[in-house]
Motif scaffolding. Structure first.
Motif, PDB file in Angstrom:
ATOM      1  N   LEU A 175      49.891   4.259 -19.456  1.00 29.76           N
ATOM      2  CA  LEU A 175      51.062   5.129 -19.205  1.00 29.76           C
ATOM      3  C   LEU A 175      52.327   4.140 -19.387  1.00 29.76           C
ATOM      4  O   LEU A 175      53.477   4.529 -19.941  1.00 29.76           O
ATOM      5  CB  LEU A 175      51.099   5.871 -18.226  1.00 29.76           C
ATOM      6  CG  LEU A 175      50.081   7.208 -18.379  1.00 29.76           C
ATOM      7  CD1 LEU A 175      49.845   7.987 -17.114  1.00 29.76           C
ATOM      8  CD2 LEU A 175      50.422   8.149 -19.360  1.00 29.76           C
ATOM      9  N   GLU A 176      52.382   3.131 -18.706  1.00 36.17           N
ATOM     10  CA  GLU A 176      53.592   2.434 -18.198  1.00 36.17           C
ATOM     11  C   GLU A 176      53.761   1.935 -19.607  1.00 36.17           C
ATOM     12  O   GLU A 176      54.940   1.287 -19.934  1.00 36.17           O
ATOM     13  CB  GLU A 176      53.044   1.282 -17.329  1.00 36.17           C
ATOM     14  CG  GLU A 176      54.176   0.207 -17.042  1.00 36.17           C
ATOM     15  CD  GLU A 176      53.749  -0.805 -16.102  1.00 36.17           C
ATOM     16  OE1 GLU A 176      54.437  -1.980 -16.093  1.00 36.17           O
ATOM     17  OE2 GLU A 176      52.858  -0.644 -15.366  1.00 36.17           O
ATOM     18  N   LYS A 179      55.621   4.055 -22.139  1.00 33.70           N
ATOM     19  CA  LYS A 179      56.820   4.699 -21.853  1.00 33.70           C
ATOM     20  C   LYS A 179      57.898   4.115 -22.765  1.00 33.70           C
ATOM     21  O   LYS A 179      58.999   5.076 -23.224  1.00 33.70           O
ATOM     22  CB  LYS A 179      57.277   3.925 -20.253  1.00 33.70           C
ATOM     23  CG  LYS A 179      58.219   4.844 -19.632  1.00 33.70           C
ATOM     24  CD  LYS A 179      58.374   4.672 -18.097  1.00 33.70           C
ATOM     25  CE  LYS A 179      59.502   5.531 -17.440  1.00 33.70           C
ATOM     26  NZ  LYS A 179      58.917   6.941 -17.199  1.00 33.70           N
ATOM     27  N   ASN A 180      58.178   2.934 -23.216  1.00 34.75           N
ATOM     28  CA  ASN A 180      59.343   2.615 -24.227  1.00 34.75           C
ATOM     29  C   ASN A 180      58.366   2.247 -25.555  1.00 34.75           C
ATOM     30  O   ASN A 180      59.275   1.284 -26.307  1.00 34.75           O
ATOM     31  CB  ASN A 180      59.967   1.399 -23.546  1.00 34.75           C
ATOM     32  CG  ASN A 180      60.588   1.928 -22.185  1.00 34.75           C
ATOM     33  OD1 ASN A 180      61.285   2.776 -22.043  1.00 34.75           O
ATOM     34  ND2 ASN A 180      60.290   1.270 -20.973  1.00 34.75           N
ATOM     35  N   TRP A 219      53.601  16.829 -19.018  1.00 35.94           N
ATOM     36  CA  TRP A 219      53.053  16.491 -20.154  1.00 35.94           C
ATOM     37  C   TRP A 219      53.107  17.882 -20.758  1.00 35.94           C
ATOM     38  O   TRP A 219      52.482  19.096 -20.350  1.00 35.94           O
ATOM     39  CB  TRP A 219      52.164  15.577 -20.556  1.00 35.94           C
ATOM     40  CG  TRP A 219      52.359  14.421 -19.940  1.00 35.94           C
ATOM     41  CD1 TRP A 219      52.423  13.994 -18.739  1.00 35.94           C
ATOM     42  CD2 TRP A 219      52.647  13.320 -20.713  1.00 35.94           C
ATOM     43  NE1 TRP A 219      52.562  12.493 -18.639  1.00 35.94           N
ATOM     44  CE2 TRP A 219      52.583  12.070 -19.968  1.00 35.94           C
ATOM     45  CE3 TRP A 219      52.760  12.937 -22.189  1.00 35.94           C
ATOM     46  CZ2 TRP A 219      53.103  10.833 -20.371  1.00 35.94           C
ATOM     47  CZ3 TRP A 219      53.056  11.724 -22.787  1.00 35.94           C
ATOM     48  CH2 TRP A 219      52.984  10.666 -21.932  1.00 35.94           C
ATOM     49  N   TYR A 239      58.783   9.744 -21.767  1.00 35.24           N
ATOM     50  CA  TYR A 239      58.196   8.660 -22.515  1.00 35.24           C
ATOM     51  C   TYR A 239      58.512   8.663 -24.148  1.00 35.24           C
ATOM     52  O   TYR A 239      58.332   9.769 -25.044  1.00 35.24           O
ATOM     53  CB  TYR A 239      56.683   9.278 -22.370  1.00 35.24           C
ATOM     54  CG  TYR A 239      56.331   8.599 -20.898  1.00 35.24           C
ATOM     55  CD1 TYR A 239      55.508   7.545 -20.651  1.00 35.24           C
ATOM     56  CD2 TYR A 239      56.281   9.869 -19.988  1.00 35.24           C
ATOM     57  CE1 TYR A 239      54.883   7.390 -19.415  1.00 35.24           C
ATOM     58  CE2 TYR A 239      56.060   9.253 -18.694  1.00 35.24           C
ATOM     59  CZ  TYR A 239      55.419   8.205 -18.376  1.00 35.24           C
ATOM     60  OH  TYR A 239      54.853   7.802 -17.068  1.00 35.24           O
TER      61      TYR A 239
END
Length: 326
Positions: A175-176, A179-180, A219, A239
């Motif tokens: 998930l981290e 994010k970008n 989500w 995200y």
């Protein structure tokens, strides 16, 4: 135009085409002892692939996913991409790869006409990745993923097979990471095949709890397109990336089936776990056999059943996932 539609009104616009069953990884859930050649195989030639794809296109297929084994082990892989991408009616050409050749080849494949790419990354921890795949090349694969994003693909997806005791604690890392990153991360439930029953019993993990967690965290599930794959896709305003869940053991999984499969030896499979397949190869050498080929495909589709029987422990004769192309 004739359409690929079965007796349950399911429309088939998506073909998964295997061009080899060879693989250079030793993933513990698929080929733990490595690829074992059981006989001298002649994989489909580029001409046979061209005739096959042309017939499917005329039956309404819009998307082709080139699979393996590991498809990039074929020396003519880039040329095969170009041949498929140049077929009238084919709107999207994708592939699934273990990422071994990706860093040096991502741009070349994109220039040949590949639209989308799926990379198998079963853990974001280098040691666990090595443990699962038998290859200590995590960084090389990740550099290949970055090269794919840089090359300009419409979509870069990451496939991760959910396995209890291996990568079930990686979710926060994933998930981290997205994010970008404009990447779609897809978690796939471990599936039982003929040769992994014990492994499956120890490590299978349902994706349903991940779905409920995503929904609770804001989500939103997206509506699929007609030629999308079986994943349930989720997006979040915070995200750049997306999450996909492929849960073949879930209720009604087969209800929206929209894909057929052809193996590297030219057999049509109506289901990954369904049956032994229908041989098409005798009709692939010449374009003159195209109408007979289309008729055989349509006739075979009449016998497609409503769903698989994975939940009952029936694998339909699939020895491992590389044998048909996943």
């Amino acid at each position: 135009m004739q359409q690929l539609m079965d007796n349950f009104n399911r429309k088939f616009e998506y073909l998964r085409l295997s061009i080899t069953d060879e693989c250079n990884f030793k993933c513990n859930y698929c080929l733990p002892d490595g690829y074992q050649r059981t006989q001298q195989k002649q994989f489909l030639s580029e001409l046979e692939i061209k005739n096959l794809v042309q017939a499917f296109s005329e039956l309404g297929t819009k998307k082709i996913r080139i699979t393996g084994g590991e498809p990039s082990l074929r020396k003519d892989f880039t040329s095969i991409i170009s041949t498929i991408a140049g077929t009238p009616g084919i709107e999207k050409v994708a592939t699934t790869t273990n990422g071994y050749q990706l860093k040096k080849s991502a741009q070349q494949w994109f220039d040949a006409g590949l639209d989308a790419i799926n990379v198998s990354v079963d853990s974001l921890d280098a040691k666990t990745f090595h443990l699962i795949t038998g290859k200590n090349i995590f960084q090389k694969v990740m550099e290949g993923v970055a090269a794919s994003v840089q090359a300009g693909y419409k979509q870069v997806k990451i496939n991760s097979v959910l396995m209890k005791g291996f990568n079930d604690l990686d979710l926060s890392l994933y998930l981290e990471w997205i994010k970008n990153q404009p990447i779609q991360l897809r978690f796939i439930e471990l599936m039982q095949t003929e040769d992994n029953a014990e492994f499956f019993a120890r490590h299978h993990l349902s994706g349903e709890k991940f779905k409920q967690m995503l929904l609770a965290d804001g989500w939103i599930q997206k509506v699929p397109l007609s030629h999308d794959g079986p994943a349930q896709i989720f997006s979040h305003e915070a995200y750049q990336g997306e999450i996909g869940l492929i849960m073949p053991y879930s209720k009604d999984f087969c209800k929206s089936c929209n894909r057929l499969r052809v193996s590297s030896s030219g057999r049509l499979h109506l289901c990954l776990f369904g049956e032994q397949g229908v041989d098409l190869r005798d009709l692939l050498a010449s374009e003159n056999d195209k109408e007979a080929l289309k008729s055989r495909i349509l006739q075979a589709l009449e016998s497609k059943i409503s769903g698989h029987f994975l939940a009952d422990g029936l694998m339909g004769g699939t020895p491992h996932l590389a044998s048909i192309g996943g």
